[in-house]
Design a protein around this motif. Structure first.
Motif, short mmCIF file in Angstrom:
data_model
loop_
_atom_site.label_atom_id
_atom_site.label_comp_id
_atom_site.label_asym_id
_atom_site.label_seq_id
_atom_site.Cartn_x
_atom_site.Cartn_y
_atom_site.Cartn_z
N GLY A 53 45.00 23.21 39.32
CA GLY A 53 46.11 23.18 40.25
C GLY A 53 46.65 24.55 40.60
N ASN A 54 46.30 25.55 39.77
CA ASN A 54 46.73 26.93 40.02
C ASN A 54 45.80 27.67 40.98
OD1 ASN A 54 48.87 26.72 38.19
ND2 ASN A 54 47.66 27.51 36.47
N ALA A 55 44.68 27.04 41.36
CA ALA A 55 43.61 27.77 42.03
C ALA A 55 44.05 28.42 43.34
CB ALA A 55 42.41 26.85 42.28
N THR A 56 44.77 27.69 44.18
CA THR A 56 45.17 28.25 45.48
C THR A 56 46.13 29.41 45.30
OG1 THR A 56 44.87 26.10 46.55
CG2 THR A 56 46.18 27.72 47.73
N ALA A 57 47.10 29.26 44.41
CA ALA A 57 48.05 30.35 44.15
C ALA A 57 47.33 31.55 43.53
CB ALA A 57 49.17 29.87 43.22
N ALA A 58 46.35 31.29 42.66
CA ALA A 58 45.57 32.38 42.06
C ALA A 58 44.76 33.11 43.13
CB ALA A 58 44.66 31.85 40.97
N ALA A 59 44.19 32.35 44.08
CA ALA A 59 43.43 32.96 45.17
C ALA A 59 44.33 33.83 46.04
CB ALA A 59 42.75 31.88 46.00
N PHE A 60 45.54 33.34 46.34
CA PHE A 60 46.51 34.13 47.11
C PHE A 60 46.86 35.42 46.37
CE2 PHE A 60 50.96 35.26 47.98
CZ PHE A 60 50.92 35.43 49.36
N LEU A 61 47.07 35.31 45.06
CA LEU A 61 47.41 36.48 44.25
C LEU A 61 46.26 37.48 44.25
CD1 LEU A 61 49.51 37.79 42.38
CD2 LEU A 61 48.49 36.51 40.48
N LEU A 62 45.04 36.99 44.07
CA LEU A 62 43.88 37.88 44.09
C LEU A 62 43.70 38.55 45.44
CD1 LEU A 62 41.38 35.75 42.00
CD2 LEU A 62 42.35 37.95 41.34
N LEU A 63 43.95 37.80 46.53
CA LEU A 63 43.88 38.40 47.87
C LEU A 63 44.90 39.53 48.00
CD1 LEU A 63 42.92 38.47 50.83
CD2 LEU A 63 44.62 36.69 51.32
N SER A 64 46.10 39.30 47.51
CA SER A 64 47.14 40.33 47.60
C SER A 64 46.77 41.55 46.77
CB SER A 64 48.50 39.76 47.15
OG SER A 64 48.57 39.60 45.75
N PHE A 65 46.15 41.33 45.59
CA PHE A 65 45.69 42.46 44.77
C PHE A 65 44.62 43.25 45.52
CE2 PHE A 65 46.65 40.64 40.24
CZ PHE A 65 48.00 40.77 40.49
N TYR A 66 43.72 42.52 46.18
CA TYR A 66 42.63 43.15 46.93
C TYR A 66 43.18 44.02 48.05
CZ TYR A 66 38.52 43.34 50.01
OH TYR A 66 37.49 43.75 50.83
N VAL A 67 44.10 43.46 48.82
CA VAL A 67 44.69 44.21 49.94
C VAL A 67 45.49 45.41 49.44
CG1 VAL A 67 46.36 44.06 51.84
CG2 VAL A 67 44.73 42.20 51.47
N ASN A 68 46.29 45.19 48.40
CA ASN A 68 47.09 46.28 47.86
C ASN A 68 46.21 47.36 47.23
OD1 ASN A 68 49.57 47.54 47.34
ND2 ASN A 68 49.75 46.59 45.33
N GLY A 69 45.17 46.92 46.53
CA GLY A 69 44.27 47.87 45.89
C GLY A 69 43.53 48.74 46.89
N THR A 70 43.10 48.15 48.01
CA THR A 70 42.40 48.95 49.01
C THR A 70 43.35 49.91 49.71
OG1 THR A 70 42.65 47.14 50.61
CG2 THR A 70 40.56 47.27 49.43
N SER A 71 44.61 49.50 49.90
CA SER A 71 45.58 50.42 50.50
C SER A 71 45.82 51.62 49.59
CB SER A 71 46.90 49.70 50.79
OG SER A 71 47.63 49.43 49.60
N PHE A 72 45.76 51.38 48.30
CA PHE A 72 45.96 52.43 47.30
C PHE A 72 44.74 53.35 47.19
CE2 PHE A 72 44.82 53.22 42.80
CZ PHE A 72 45.76 54.18 42.48
N LEU A 73 43.56 52.74 47.02
CA LEU A 73 42.34 53.53 46.83
C LEU A 73 41.92 54.25 48.12
CD1 LEU A 73 40.26 51.12 44.58
CD2 LEU A 73 41.43 53.22 43.89
N GLY A 74 42.11 53.59 49.26
CA GLY A 74 41.77 54.22 50.52
C GLY A 74 42.59 55.48 50.76
N PHE A 75 43.88 55.40 50.48
CA PHE A 75 44.73 56.59 50.65
C PHE A 75 44.34 57.67 49.65
CE2 PHE A 75 48.43 59.23 49.86
CZ PHE A 75 48.72 59.65 51.15
N SER A 76 44.01 57.27 48.42
CA SER A 76 43.61 58.25 47.40
C SER A 76 42.39 59.04 47.87
CB SER A 76 43.30 57.55 46.08
OG SER A 76 44.45 56.95 45.55
#
Length: 201
Positions: free
Chosen positions: A106-129
């Motif tokens: 039952g956590n799967a959709t919320a976990a997928a949303f969280l992972l998507l947000s990590f992915y987007v945030n991580g690329t914004s961080f690493l791309g700028f670096s």
């Protein structure tokens, strides 16, 4: 947001401990891999149904994550060491939401949303670096790092606190995941706007 303050508090004792480990021949990369192993054990413990018990290896893994840099500063910082550290962090950050999805489908959709947000945030961080390195930009606001750390609303300290809350309140995973994920998107947006300001010629 809290990393700068946290660094002021934890860096002095970590540096002392790092010098002691370095004097005994412990390498920064070994500490990094030990921290990753502990983090994955924490994720496995969550997936097996004991998120409360996962707090012990989870917090130990984050101690090792801070300690590897201290050992590197006491010996010699390397590009591979910095690369291994950030790769290990992202693997750990992805493993915890995945573990909660395994714990309860039952956590799967919320976990997928969280992972998507990590992915987007991580690329914004690493791309700028990457672009900051190209332009010779430097900062030590989050401590001495192997790459440029752009500050944001959510950083490592907030993520650790969030993971601790998930382990203490596993029944609240869905609202906590959506709330934290939304703030990750806000952080990524702010980083993109800041990058546009700095990197636009």
């Amino acid at each position: 947001m809290l990393d700068t303050l946290a660094r002021r508090l934890i860096d002095p004792p970590l540096n002392r401990l790092g010098r002691g480990l370095a004097a005994r021949g412990v390498t920064a990369n070994r500490v990094t891999l030990a921290g990753l192993t502990l983090g994955l054990i924490a994720a496995l413990t969550i997936a097996l149904g004991a998120p409360g018990l996962a707090l012990v290896p989870l917090l130990a893994s984050r101690l090792a994550d801070g300690l590897d840099g201290a050992v590197a500063r006491a010996t010699r910082k390397t590009d591979f060491g910095g690369y291994l550290d950030i790769w290990s962090d992202f693997l750990f950050y992805g493993a915890v939401p995945f573990a909660f999805a395994i714990l309860d489908a039952g956590n799967a959709t919320a976990a997928a949303f969280l992972l998507l947000s990590f992915y987007v945030n991580g690329t914004s961080f690493l791309g700028f670096s990457t672009m900051a390195e190209k332009r010779g930009l430097q900062t030590s606001a989050q401590g001495q790092k192997s790459l440029y750390y752009s500050a944001g609303l959510l950083e490592g300290t907030e993520t650790i606190v969030f993971f601790v809350l998930l382990c203490l309140l596993p029944g609240w995973f869905i609202p906590l995941a959506y709330g934290f994920g939304t703030l990750c998107f806000v952080t990524a947006t702010a980083r993109i706007l800041n990058a546009r300001h700095i990197l636009t010629d």
